[in-house]
Write a protein that holds these residues in place. Structure first.
Motif, PDB file in Angstrom:
ATOM      1  N   TRP A 189       0.783  -1.232   0.000  1.00 47.76           N
ATOM      2  CA  TRP A 189       0.000   0.000   0.000  1.00 47.76           C
ATOM      3  C   TRP A 189       0.812   1.279   0.000  1.00 47.76           C
ATOM      4  CZ3 TRP A 189       0.440   3.173   4.346  1.00 47.76           C
ATOM      5  CH2 TRP A 189       1.014   2.585   5.488  1.00 47.76           C
ATOM      6  N   GLU A 190       2.075   1.217   0.377  1.00 51.47           N
ATOM      7  CA  GLU A 190       2.823   2.481   0.420  1.00 51.47           C
ATOM      8  C   GLU A 190       3.315   2.908  -0.950  1.00 51.47           C
ATOM      9  OE1 GLU A 190       5.321   1.615   4.218  1.00 51.47           O
ATOM     10  OE2 GLU A 190       5.014   3.779   4.093  1.00 51.47           O
ATOM     11  N   PHE A 211       6.514   1.123   6.682  1.00 46.51           N
ATOM     12  CA  PHE A 211       5.842   0.075   7.433  1.00 46.51           C
ATOM     13  C   PHE A 211       6.184  -1.314   6.898  1.00 46.51           C
ATOM     14  CE2 PHE A 211       2.904   2.443  10.138  1.00 46.51           C
ATOM     15  CZ  PHE A 211       2.944   3.698   9.563  1.00 46.51           C
ATOM     16  N   PRO A 212       7.381  -1.822   6.999  1.00 47.37           N
ATOM     17  CA  PRO A 212       8.546  -1.136   7.529  1.00 47.37           C
ATOM     18  C   PRO A 212       9.321  -0.428   6.424  1.00 47.37           C
ATOM     19  CG  PRO A 212       9.084  -3.423   7.103  1.00 47.37           C
ATOM     20  CD  PRO A 212       7.659  -3.212   6.643  1.00 47.37           C
ATOM     21  N   ALA A 213      10.554  -0.010   6.737  1.00 50.32           N
ATOM     22  CA  ALA A 213      11.438   0.559   5.721  1.00 50.32           C
ATOM     23  C   ALA A 213      11.774  -0.530   4.689  1.00 50.32           C
ATOM     24  CB  ALA A 213      12.721   1.065   6.375  1.00 50.32           C
ATOM     25  N   TRP A 214      12.124  -0.080   3.483  1.00 49.74           N
ATOM     26  CA  TRP A 214      12.528  -0.995   2.400  1.00 49.74           C
ATOM     27  C   TRP A 214      13.893  -1.534   2.772  1.00 49.74           C
ATOM     28  CZ3 TRP A 214      10.208  -0.145  -2.887  1.00 49.74           C
ATOM     29  CH2 TRP A 214      10.653  -1.095  -3.818  1.00 49.74           C
ATOM     30  N   ARG A 215      13.982  -2.818   2.995  1.00 46.78           N
ATOM     31  CA  ARG A 215      15.208  -3.395   3.560  1.00 46.78           C
ATOM     32  C   ARG A 215      15.868  -4.397   2.625  1.00 46.78           C
ATOM     33  NH1 ARG A 215      12.873  -2.920   9.496  1.00 46.78           N
ATOM     34  NH2 ARG A 215      13.915  -0.956   9.850  1.00 46.78           N
ATOM     35  N   ALA A 220       7.853 -15.017   0.584  1.00 47.97           N
ATOM     36  CA  ALA A 220       6.639 -15.162   1.396  1.00 47.97           C
ATOM     37  C   ALA A 220       5.833 -13.877   1.402  1.00 47.97           C
ATOM     38  CB  ALA A 220       7.020 -15.531   2.833  1.00 47.97           C
ATOM     39  N   ARG A 221       4.513 -14.034   1.345  1.00 49.13           N
ATOM     40  CA  ARG A 221       3.595 -12.904   1.483  1.00 49.13           C
ATOM     41  C   ARG A 221       2.594 -13.254   2.564  1.00 49.13           C
ATOM     42  NH1 ARG A 221       2.211 -12.541  -4.789  1.00 49.13           N
ATOM     43  NH2 ARG A 221       4.346 -12.157  -5.461  1.00 49.13           N
ATOM     44  N   ILE A 222       2.275 -12.269   3.399  1.00 48.15           N
ATOM     45  CA  ILE A 222       1.354 -12.494   4.512  1.00 48.15           C
ATOM     46  C   ILE A 222       0.224 -11.485   4.399  1.00 48.15           C
ATOM     47  CG2 ILE A 222       1.145 -12.517   7.019  1.00 48.15           C
ATOM     48  CD1 ILE A 222       4.287 -13.056   6.958  1.00 48.15           C
ATOM     49  N   ARG A 223      -1.005 -11.974   4.337  1.00 47.13           N
ATOM     50  CA  ARG A 223      -2.172 -11.091   4.205  1.00 47.13           C
ATOM     51  C   ARG A 223      -2.992 -11.140   5.482  1.00 47.13           C
ATOM     52  NH1 ARG A 223      -5.840 -10.855  -0.820  1.00 47.13           N
ATOM     53  NH2 ARG A 223      -5.886  -8.715  -0.120  1.00 47.13           N
ATOM     54  N   SER A 224      -3.385  -9.975   5.962  1.00 42.74           N
ATOM     55  CA  SER A 224      -4.152  -9.914   7.207  1.00 42.74           C
ATOM     56  C   SER A 224      -4.657  -8.487   7.394  1.00 42.74           C
ATOM     57  CB  SER A 224      -3.261 -10.284   8.394  1.00 42.74           C
ATOM     58  OG  SER A 224      -2.316  -9.239   8.634  1.00 42.74           O
ATOM     59  N   HIS A 225      -5.366  -8.288   8.510  1.00 41.28           N
ATOM     60  CA  HIS A 225      -5.770  -6.939   8.900  1.00 41.28           C
ATOM     61  C   HIS A 225      -4.811  -6.365   9.949  1.00 41.28           C
ATOM     62  CE1 HIS A 225      -9.679  -6.274   6.843  1.00 41.28           C
ATOM     63  NE2 HIS A 225      -9.687  -7.590   6.797  1.00 41.28           N
ATOM     64  N   LEU A 226      -3.640  -6.956  10.108  1.00 37.68           N
ATOM     65  CA  LEU A 226      -2.622  -6.362  10.972  1.00 37.68           C
ATOM     66  C   LEU A 226      -1.973  -5.199  10.230  1.00 37.68           C
ATOM     67  CD1 LEU A 226      -0.848  -9.583  12.335  1.00 37.68           C
ATOM     68  CD2 LEU A 226      -2.485  -8.124  13.533  1.00 37.68           C
ATOM     69  N   VAL A 227      -1.645  -4.124  10.940  1.00 35.80           N
ATOM     70  CA  VAL A 227      -1.017  -2.964  10.282  1.00 35.80           C
ATOM     71  C   VAL A 227       0.342  -3.364   9.716  1.00 35.80           C
ATOM     72  CG1 VAL A 227      -0.030  -0.678  10.715  1.00 35.80           C
ATOM     73  CG2 VAL A 227      -2.292  -1.253  11.608  1.00 35.80           C
ATOM     74  N   MET A 228       1.048  -4.231  10.423  1.00 38.43           N
ATOM     75  CA  MET A 228       2.332  -4.713   9.908  1.00 38.43           C
ATOM     76  C   MET A 228       2.554  -6.149  10.398  1.00 38.43           C
ATOM     77  SD  MET A 228       6.000  -2.738   9.985  1.00 38.43           S
ATOM     78  CE  MET A 228       6.584  -3.198  11.596  1.00 38.43           C
ATOM     79  N   ALA A 229       2.274  -7.098   9.528  1.00 34.90           N
ATOM     80  CA  ALA A 229       2.370  -8.524   9.901  1.00 34.90           C
ATOM     81  C   ALA A 229       3.795  -9.009   9.661  1.00 34.90           C
ATOM     82  CB  ALA A 229       1.374  -9.341   9.086  1.00 34.90           C
TER      83      ALA A 229
END
Lengths: 262, 266
Positions: free
Chosen positions: A26-27, A103-107, B240-249
């Motif tokens: 999203w960013e 969210f987070p920084a590009w690492r 890996a990709r993680i999908r959820s309603h967490l702001v940062m999973a």
């Protein structure tokens, strides 16, 4: 956009894996092939050279041995991703054209390998202010026969000029100075923590009054069969919310004055 | 106009969805939601430092109380342990010694510093324990360290736990910027720092062609954790990709190669 150093440490070789996709959906949604460049400081100028490209959604691992021959020995090698090539030479650290995230920084994956082990952490580095300082507590030393402990400081500044400062190591309880070593800007400085008299209950305090850096702690077995790497946080991370930088100033003022060497 | 549109687009993801909420009580200590693993192969330790003591205010003593809360993998409280941290010193706490009466093999834990220095409260801040967990795998020569991932839980009035993670309005994808290489075994561990049960979808894709190789769905209660054991696949590199309603999973990643452990957060 940040840089991604290739780490160096005693008895280890460095490697870095770059990722041409953002850490979230999203960013930024901009997907483009990006130039991979390596930058280093030479004769008070930043030099950069393109070493390839990475397609969107792809990754690439670059080892120290692949790029070191283009640069002066012992240079800090900084990798970057950019939508346009970096200038081959500049007085100030170039600014890679790439979206930034929080969210987070590009690492990237910053790794070290030894005889039969490897370790890494997810990180990036942005230039520190020249008037910065370092205060950190490092509870990572491991004690047993055949284990070596190192403090590894990584510094980058906008100016390519390499200046020298001093890193001091104290015992937090007694405030006794256990060691003082030169450290350089735009470089990686490794300091052995063994032989300074620290015990398992001591809390080493690391201070550099005129330079900031990322403080990494490396433990390794002498035969290279095990490695452990982590970094500590700046003092502002001991709190959340409110005036975190004010809290950091309080801690720095306190500990800098209590350890002032005469 | 373009900038305004960008700001509106971003606001959909950030408005009233902070990574960490403000604790409801001034001076409430905050902790990460750390992961413990304790069985025949794994040992977990925690580096205990008296963080409030570093401020050395007139109100600090030579020792301070630190309270550990242990939870099982479902986020249910197992026990609390109070320890004393010595000022300006270090104590590596072997958590296995405090979990001998616990049948579970993994879960989460929090570490709260009971005292808040006046200087911290005055500046509107909260003492946060985001410190350092280490793991030893199969009597390895070294422990492997990882620092805290996010400020997840506040302790209110000494007994009540307040979850500080936000629930995102929209589902988000966390793209782990870490190659799952074919020469090692991986575990991805996710925790739920919010007060709501979260559905987490995790998927692995071939890094060369993007094809889906594995996927999982789990439900995580507040404070719960889940270990995604990545199937070993020697010939390919995966992402890996993680999908959820967490702001940062963001997961904790355990990598085991030739019986040697490396751990880091994604």
């Amino acid at each position: 956009m940040s840089f991604y150093p290739i780490l160096k440490a005693p008895g280890c070789t460095g490697w870095t894996t770059l990722y041409n996709f953002p850490p979230n959906n999203w960013e930024t949604r901009r997907a483009s092939e990006k130039y991979v460049s390596v930058s280093w400081s030479e004769n008070d100028e930043w030099k950069s050279t393109t070493i390839g490209t990475i397609k969107p959604s792809s990754l690439r691992t670059i080892k120290e041995s692949e790029v070191a021959s283009s640069c002066p020995r012992d240079s800090l090698l900084l990798l970057s991703l950019s939508e346009t090539p970096l200038p081959t030479s500049s007085k100030s650290l170039p600014k890679p054209a790439c979206p930034a995230t929080s969210f987070p920084a590009w690492r990237a994956t910053l790794g070290l390998s030894a005889a039969s082990a490897s370790t890494s952490y997810q990180g990036e580095i942005d230039p520190f202010p020249e008037k910065g300082s370092l205060l950190t507590f490092g509870p990572f030393m491991q004690f047993a026969d055949g284990i070596e402990n190192f403090l590894v400081l990584v510094n980058v500044e906008n100016s390519a000029h390499i200046r020298t400062s001093r890193v001091e190591l104290f015992d937090s309880k007694s405030k006794e100075l256990r060691g003082s070593f030169p450290c350089r800007s735009n470089s990686i400085t490794s300091v052995s923590l063994d032989g300074l008299g620290f015990t398992a209950q001591d809390l080493p305090l690391v201070i550099c009054r005129s330079m900031s850096a990322i403080p990494l702690y490396l433990a390794k077995t002498t035969d290279g069969s095990f490695l452990s790497l982590e970094h500590t946080h700046p003092p502002s991370c001991f709190v959340i919310r409110g005036d975190r930088w004010g809290v950091q100033r309080i801690l720095k003022n306190r500990w800098f004055s209590e350890t002032e060497t005469k | 106009m373009k900038q305004f549109r960008e700001r509106v687009k971003r606001a959909i993801w950030t408005y009233r969805q902070p990574l960490t909420k403000v604790p409801s009580r001034p001076g409430a200590p905050v902790s990460d939601l750390f992961v413990w693993i304790n069985n025949a192969d794994w040992q977990t330790c925690f580096e205990l430092m008296d963080i409030p003591g570093l401020f050395d205010g007139p109100d600090s003593g030579e020792e301070a109380t630190v309270i550990f809360f242990f939870f099982d993998a479902k986020g249910e409280k197992l026990k609390t342990v109070e320890l004393r941290a010595h000022k300006n010193a270090r104590y590596c706490v072997n958590l296995s010694e405090h979990l001998t009466d616990v049948a579970e093999t993994h879960g989460t834990f929090c570490v709260f510093h009971a005292f808040t220095p006046a200087a911290v409260s005055y500046l509107g801040s909260f003492v946060a324990e985001r410190g350092y967990v280490s793991y030893r795998y199969r009597n390895a020569g070294l422990r492997s360290y990882v620092h805290g991932n996010l400020d997840a839980v506040a302790l209110i009035d000494g007994t009540n736990l307040e979850m500080l993670g936000s629930n995102s309005f929209l589902r988000r994808t966390f793209n782990l910027q870490c190659a799952i290489t074919g020469d090692a075994e991986y575990k991805l561990v996710l925790v739920n720092p919010t007060s709501k049960t979260q559905m987490i979808e995790s998927a692995l894709h071939d890094a060369d062609n993007g094809k889906l190789t594995d996927e999982w769905r789990v439900e995580l209660s507040p404070r719960a954790c889940h270990i995604f054991d990545i199937p070993f696949s020697p010939d390919i590199t995966r992402l890996a990709r993680i999908r959820s309603h967490l702001v940062m999973a963001r997961p904790v990643v355990f990598r085991i190669s030739n019986q040697k452990l490396d751990v880091f957060h994604g």
